[in-house]
Design an enzyme around this catalytic site. Structure first.
Site, PDB file in Angstrom:
ATOM      1  N   ARG A 152       1.303   4.048  -3.568  1.00 22.76           N
ATOM      2  CA  ARG A 152       1.166   5.256  -3.283  1.00 22.76           C
ATOM      3  C   ARG A 152       2.383   5.980  -3.549  1.00 22.76           C
ATOM      4  O   ARG A 152       2.446   7.119  -4.245  1.00 22.76           O
ATOM      5  CB  ARG A 152       0.476   5.444  -2.021  1.00 22.76           C
ATOM      6  CG  ARG A 152      -0.817   5.064  -1.679  1.00 22.76           C
ATOM      7  CD  ARG A 152      -1.260   4.994  -0.271  1.00 22.76           C
ATOM      8  NE  ARG A 152      -2.787   4.795   0.007  1.00 22.76           N
ATOM      9  CZ  ARG A 152      -3.371   3.500  -0.190  1.00 22.76           C
ATOM     10  NH1 ARG A 152      -2.654   2.479  -0.424  1.00 22.76           N
ATOM     11  NH2 ARG A 152      -4.572   3.444   0.091  1.00 22.76           N
ATOM     12  N   ARG A 185     -14.310 -13.116  -0.923  1.00 25.35           N
ATOM     13  CA  ARG A 185     -13.593 -13.589   0.501  1.00 25.35           C
ATOM     14  C   ARG A 185     -14.428 -14.164   1.555  1.00 25.35           C
ATOM     15  O   ARG A 185     -14.094 -15.260   2.032  1.00 25.35           O
ATOM     16  CB  ARG A 185     -12.762 -12.458   1.164  1.00 25.35           C
ATOM     17  CG  ARG A 185     -11.331 -12.199   0.344  1.00 25.35           C
ATOM     18  CD  ARG A 185     -10.491 -11.201   0.730  1.00 25.35           C
ATOM     19  NE  ARG A 185      -9.262 -11.119  -0.134  1.00 25.35           N
ATOM     20  CZ  ARG A 185      -8.360 -10.107   0.328  1.00 25.35           C
ATOM     21  NH1 ARG A 185      -8.723  -9.204   0.912  1.00 25.35           N
ATOM     22  NH2 ARG A 185      -7.258 -10.068  -0.444  1.00 25.35           N
ATOM     23  N   SER A 233       0.781  -1.179   0.116  1.00 31.62           N
ATOM     24  CA  SER A 233       0.321   0.010   0.022  1.00 31.62           C
ATOM     25  C   SER A 233       0.734   1.140  -0.055  1.00 31.62           C
ATOM     26  O   SER A 233       0.509   2.284  -0.900  1.00 31.62           O
ATOM     27  CB  SER A 233      -1.072  -0.181   1.284  1.00 31.62           C
ATOM     28  OG  SER A 233      -2.008  -1.128   1.287  1.00 31.62           O
ATOM     29  N   GLU A 235      -8.906  -6.364   5.228  1.00 36.98           N
ATOM     30  CA  GLU A 235      -8.106  -7.041   4.458  1.00 36.98           C
ATOM     31  C   GLU A 235      -7.356  -8.028   5.663  1.00 36.98           C
ATOM     32  O   GLU A 235      -6.704  -9.307   5.306  1.00 36.98           O
ATOM     33  CB  GLU A 235      -6.700  -6.272   3.868  1.00 36.98           C
ATOM     34  CG  GLU A 235      -5.917  -5.573   4.819  1.00 36.98           C
ATOM     35  CD  GLU A 235      -4.802  -4.627   4.250  1.00 36.98           C
ATOM     36  OE1 GLU A 235      -3.656  -4.446   4.695  1.00 36.98           O
ATOM     37  OE2 GLU A 235      -5.442  -3.939   3.649  1.00 36.98           O
ATOM     38  N   SER A 257     -15.181   0.488  -2.064  1.00 39.18           N
ATOM     39  CA  SER A 257     -13.867   0.713  -1.699  1.00 39.18           C
ATOM     40  C   SER A 257     -13.395   2.133  -1.225  1.00 39.18           C
ATOM     41  O   SER A 257     -13.577   3.016  -1.996  1.00 39.18           O
ATOM     42  CB  SER A 257     -13.299   0.049  -3.120  1.00 39.18           C
ATOM     43  OG  SER A 257     -11.840   0.385  -3.140  1.00 39.18           O
ATOM     44  N   SER A 258     -12.524   1.978  -0.316  1.00 37.49           N
ATOM     45  CA  SER A 258     -12.100   3.574  -0.024  1.00 37.49           C
ATOM     46  C   SER A 258     -10.860   3.822  -1.165  1.00 37.49           C
ATOM     47  O   SER A 258     -10.619   5.138  -1.301  1.00 37.49           O
ATOM     48  CB  SER A 258     -11.401   3.239   1.367  1.00 37.49           C
ATOM     49  OG  SER A 258     -10.073   2.343   1.149  1.00 37.49           O
ATOM     50  N   GLN A 259     -10.422   2.990  -1.977  1.00 38.52           N
ATOM     51  CA  GLN A 259      -9.608   3.142  -2.870  1.00 38.52           C
ATOM     52  C   GLN A 259     -10.026   4.464  -3.831  1.00 38.52           C
ATOM     53  O   GLN A 259      -9.420   5.074  -4.570  1.00 38.52           O
ATOM     54  CB  GLN A 259      -9.032   1.996  -3.686  1.00 38.52           C
ATOM     55  CG  GLN A 259      -8.369   1.164  -2.775  1.00 38.52           C
ATOM     56  CD  GLN A 259      -7.817  -0.168  -3.662  1.00 38.52           C
ATOM     57  OE1 GLN A 259      -8.377  -0.461  -4.578  1.00 38.52           O
ATOM     58  NE2 GLN A 259      -7.102  -0.783  -2.792  1.00 38.52           N
TER      59      GLN A 259
END
Length: 448
Positions: free
Chosen positions: A35, A367, A31, A336, A188-190
């Site tokens: 970034r 998942r 991560s 995760e 998704s926070s992405q």
């Protein structure tokens, strides 16, 4: 004789014959690495990344940025700082990132990396020319609509044939107006991080307003904000006195920095779990005292499940007590970690409820369904809930544990194999997504 393909080969998960006692050097954070690659590529001057993770996801990110014109030079030296760059940080790899004018036409292979498929379309709007994004079949099923819709609202032209998913083409115009935009990032926070990372290069910056219900994985947004601020960006957040669910980034130049990547604390999970499950001790060197990584929650969660830990000069020292307890926990911010926690919970002395992780149905695989099926096929008793799992420990037996091309499923199976003889992991090679050489690290921990 034809060799068995790596993706179908079965890996006999090592069975622990006693308490583990090991020091495990966990590679750098995926991560943070991805970034940092994006921010360094958008900076106004070159920068260095020390001890970056070399894995499928990070190499895909580096390859994509190179395709857009960024220079990324890899070096390995006895000192991971060049002369004149400050105190050496020890042996290791370093990547020098040299920003350049972004250009198309280019093709980006995202693999099945959420960070690549979501962080790079905003970057592609800054390129001069078309950038096509494609990836693994599973990547086509992962949500991308939040990023696509937001970029269109900010002035980008994107062709996705109304799928809201891959494959797609971003027609870069050499820049983007930016400004205020509303998105639903509940899947998704992405989606939020993707817009924030490129925002300093947008003409008006960006104001991202999340309009959905819950927002998962908030530590990853805090990681994005901290890393933006570290390279000179001005970011207003709900935590800094701003409006709830609103993030603002002011346009401006980004600094080239010299950054040492933290160990991936989420990838430390299986090794800490090994100490818990075998009543042993595992030391993870270089565990940071302060971090935005979700994996730092493991100290609290695994302590509640029966272990104890201490930050020392050696790193994080984690010791199992000989008992593994069930837990009732909301993992919404640290989803995760769910597969590894589920594996430990299946070996506990009391039931567990894992909550707040409905969004895991949209990860590398579903998942929640995968964990339920695979643990139950080893004799477990797992049921899906609306937003998680309920796990009632049962005596487990050996069998094949399928991974669904999901790295965290593979490491969850390895945890079970410590206590259950005869577990075979299908496609353990999928761990290379974020944790290269996992089988070797695992065997080394066990002294094999």
């Amino acid at each position: 004789m034809t060799a068995t393909p790596a993706h179908t080969a079965l890996w006999p998960a090592p069975h622990a014959r006693g308490a583990v006692d090991a020091t495990v050097h966990v590679p750098g954070s995926k991560s943070v690495t991805n970034r940092a690659l994006v921010l360094a590529s958008l900076a106004s001057e070159p920068g260095w990344l020390r001890r970056p993770l070399r894995s499928r996801d990070t190499l895909l990110m580096a390859g994509a940025l190179r395709a857009l014109g960024v220079g990324i030079e890899e070096t390995v030296s006895s000192s991971s700082s060049p002369a004149g760059a400050g105190t050496p940080t020890g042996p290791g790899e370093a990547w020098r990132v040299i920003p350049s004018t972004l250009h198309g036409p280019a093709t980006v292979d995202v693999g099945n990396a959420g960070t690549v498929m979501r962080f790079l379309p905003p970057v592609a709007t800054l390129a001069d020319g078309p950038v096509r994004f494609d990836g693994d079949p599973r990547a086509y099923e992962r949500p991308l609509h939040g990023v696509i819709d937001a970029l269109r609202a900010l002035g980008a032209r994107i062709d996705d044939e109304s799928r809201g998913a891959l494959p797609l083409t971003v027609h870069g115009g050499g820049g983007l107006d930016g400004g205020p935009v509303e998105i639903d990032a509940s899947s998704s926070s992405q989606f939020v991080s993707a817009l924030l990372l490129s925002a300093p290069r947008f003409n008006q910056g960006v104001e991202v307003r999340h309009t959905g219900s819950s927002l998962p994985s908030m530590p990853h947004i805090r990681m994005t904000v901290d890393m933006l601020r570290a390279v000179g960006a001005q970011v207003d957040t709900p935590e800094s006195g701003g409006e709830p669910n609103v993030w603002r980034v002011t346009p401006g130049a980004l600094l080239g920095r010299d950054l040492t990547i933290e160990p991936d604390l989420s990838n430390a999970q299986p090794f800490l779990a090994a100490a818990l499950v075998t009543a042993g001790t595992v030391v993870i060197p270089d565990w940071p005292e302060r971090t935005t990584q979700p994996g730092d929650r493991l100290r609290e969660i695994f302590t509640e499940m029966g272990g104890s830990c201490e930050l020392t000069e050696r790193g994080l020292e984690f010791t199992g007590s000989g008992a593994v307890h069930g837990i009732d926990v909301d993992l919404g911010e640290v989803g995760e970690l769910t597969p590894g926690i589920a594996a430990v919970a299946a070996l506990a002395d009391s039931p567990s409820t894992l909550r707040g992780v409905a969004h895991l149905r949209l990860h590398e695989t579903d998942r929640l369904a995968a964990l339920t099926k695979e643990i139950n096929e080893l004799g477990g008793d797992v049921t899906e809930t609306a937003d998680g799992l309920h796990i009632r420990p049962r005596r487990l037996h050996g069998g094949i544990f399928h991974t669904y091309d999901d790295h965290r499923m593979a490491t969850a199976g390895a945890i079970l194999g410590l206590a259950v003889d005869g577990v075979q992991i299908e496609n353990v090679a999928t761990t290379a997504k974020t944790l290269p050489d996992f089988p070797e690290l695992w065997a080394g921990m066990l002294g094999n």
